[in-house]
Design an enzyme around this catalytic site. Structure first.
Site, PDB file in Angstrom:
ATOM      1  N   HIS A 102      37.489  31.474 -11.265  1.00  0.00           N
ATOM      2  CA  HIS A 102      37.266  31.993 -12.620  1.00  0.00           C
ATOM      3  C   HIS A 102      35.862  31.687 -13.150  1.00  0.00           C
ATOM      4  O   HIS A 102      35.687  31.272 -14.303  1.00  0.00           O
ATOM      5  CB  HIS A 102      38.317  31.437 -13.577  1.00  0.00           C
ATOM      6  N   HIS A 176      42.999  36.315 -19.443  1.00  0.00           N
ATOM      7  CA  HIS A 176      43.959  35.372 -18.876  1.00  0.00           C
ATOM      8  C   HIS A 176      45.051  34.976 -19.872  1.00  0.00           C
ATOM      9  O   HIS A 176      45.368  33.789 -20.032  1.00  0.00           O
ATOM     10  CB  HIS A 176      43.208  34.142 -18.377  1.00  0.00           C
ATOM     11  N   GLU A 314      46.787  39.808 -14.576  1.00  0.00           N
ATOM     12  CA  GLU A 314      45.342  39.953 -14.754  1.00  0.00           C
ATOM     13  C   GLU A 314      44.840  41.170 -13.984  1.00  0.00           C
ATOM     14  O   GLU A 314      44.894  41.190 -12.751  1.00  0.00           O
ATOM     15  CB  GLU A 314      44.638  38.687 -14.246  1.00  0.00           C
TER      16      GLU A 314
END
Ligand code: BGC
Length: 348
Positions: A102, A176, A314
């Site tokens: 991420h 997220h 996602e």
């Protein structure tokens, strides 16, 4: 409506914007573009917050479950934080064992964004800007990111992502949010019903890095083409589930990359009747069943979150795509504009 949410250690103010339209109530922070709350009615009109979050800024700064955050520059993992582009090798910030997750140690979720509210026709929303300087977290090029959150008069929540760069780079932005359609803090999501329009998924190694294979879901617990509960096959013992402690994979959406968002997934909570439909132009969907929630984080409602108390859906390009030439490309070059859209439609 804008209010003070808290302050960072250096005194920087963190604000929270509250928006409402078409029966959806959204609360957003300038910290990480975090969706700190999202309230929708059930079939009797009773509102509940269906997105996991913290009630204070210190937890958002110190902890890294990515509750509700914007993810960048790269959603999910890049193996060993390394990739090669145009013959040059790059080393990214590593924050998940040996891998980069991420966006690295201080991804887009851990920065202050500029936030401007807008009202346009029957829509309301927020425009969020963040400029990531050349070399930040190891990524080449200054990346100017713009994310627009729109609430429509039907209560849909639309996310538009845009980015430009001044050097060739890779980019894969996502959101997220951890969903629990019975309400955050209300317990497991194993009874939620899920449908994903994908005949294949990307299996991973023990570090949750894709092996490169696009495996068929048929005959495996990964088959969500027909609606089933999340709990039904989650304890099947398939090696891919054992490695990931549940579902934590990228589904290869049957529709592929599309010029406009197309419906790819439906989530439904049977008791409240609440539904969430997701449409995207992206080729992948990460379904993460909250495997690493372990009862140590306390949420907005004052209750702790345990394994499986929420799930993430996602929309994205595939994890580790910069190291897999057979995956759709995530390269962005100067002069190009990265543009993607995801639509969340709520019902009851
Ligand atoms: C990843 C998980 C990770 C989670 C929270 C998800 O998108 O797929 O592996 O644990 O985010 O960091």
């Amino acid at each position: 409506m804008k209010s003070l949410f808290g302050k960072l250690a250096d005194g920087t103010k963190v604000h929270r914007w509250s928006l409402e339209n078409g029966g959806t109530r959204l609360k957003v922070l300038n910290w990480g573009g975090v969706v700190q709350g999202l309230e929708i009615p059930d079939r009797h009109g009773h509102y509940t917050n269906v997105a996991l979050g913290f009630d204070n800024i210190d937890d958002y700064v110190a902890k890294t479950p990515y509750f509700g955050a914007l993810i960048g520059r790269y959603g999910n993992r890049i193996a060993k934080g390394q990739f090669t582009l145009d013959g040059k090798s790059y080393q990214l910030s590593v924050n998940d064992g040996v891998n980069s997750l991420h966006g690295g140690k201080q991804g887009f979720d851990k920065h202050i964004w500029d936030v401007e509210p807008f009202a346009k026709g029957s829509d309301v929303g927020l425009v969020l800007h963040y400029t990531s300087i050349d070399g930040e977290m190891g990524y080449p090029g200054t990346l100017k990111a713009k994310v627009t959150y729109t609430l429509t008069r039907h209560g849909d929540w639309i996310i538009d992502y845009e980015a430009t760069t001044d050097k060739a780079t890779v980019v894969n932005l996502t959101s997220h949010v951890y969903w629990n359609l019975a309400g955050e803090g209300s317990g497991t999501v194993e009874d939620h019903e899920l449908t994903i329009a994908a005949g294949r998924y990307t299996p991973t190694d023990t570090g949750l890095i894709p092996t490169g294979e696009l495996a068929k879901v048929s005959g495996t617990p990964f088959d969500f083409r027909k609606t089933k509960t999340i709990g039904r096959d989650i304890r099947d013992g398939h090696v891919q589930q054992v490695q990931a402690k549940g579902y934590d994979h990228n589904w290869v959406l049957d529709k592929g990359i599309t010029s406009k968002p197309e419906h790819v997934a439906t989530l439904r909570e049977p008791r409240s009747g609440r539904t969430l439909k997701i449409a995207t132009d992206q080729p992948g969907l990460q379904f993460y069943s909250g495997n690493f929630l372990d009862g140590t984080l306390t949420g907005t409602g004052g209750r702790t979150y345990r394994q499986g108390d929420a799930l993430c859906l996602e929309t994205q390009h595939f994890p580790d795509a910069p190291n897999h030439p057979n995956f759709p490309s995530t390269v962005l070059r100067p002069g190009q504009t990265y543009r993607t859209r995801t639509v969340h439609t709520f019902g009851a």
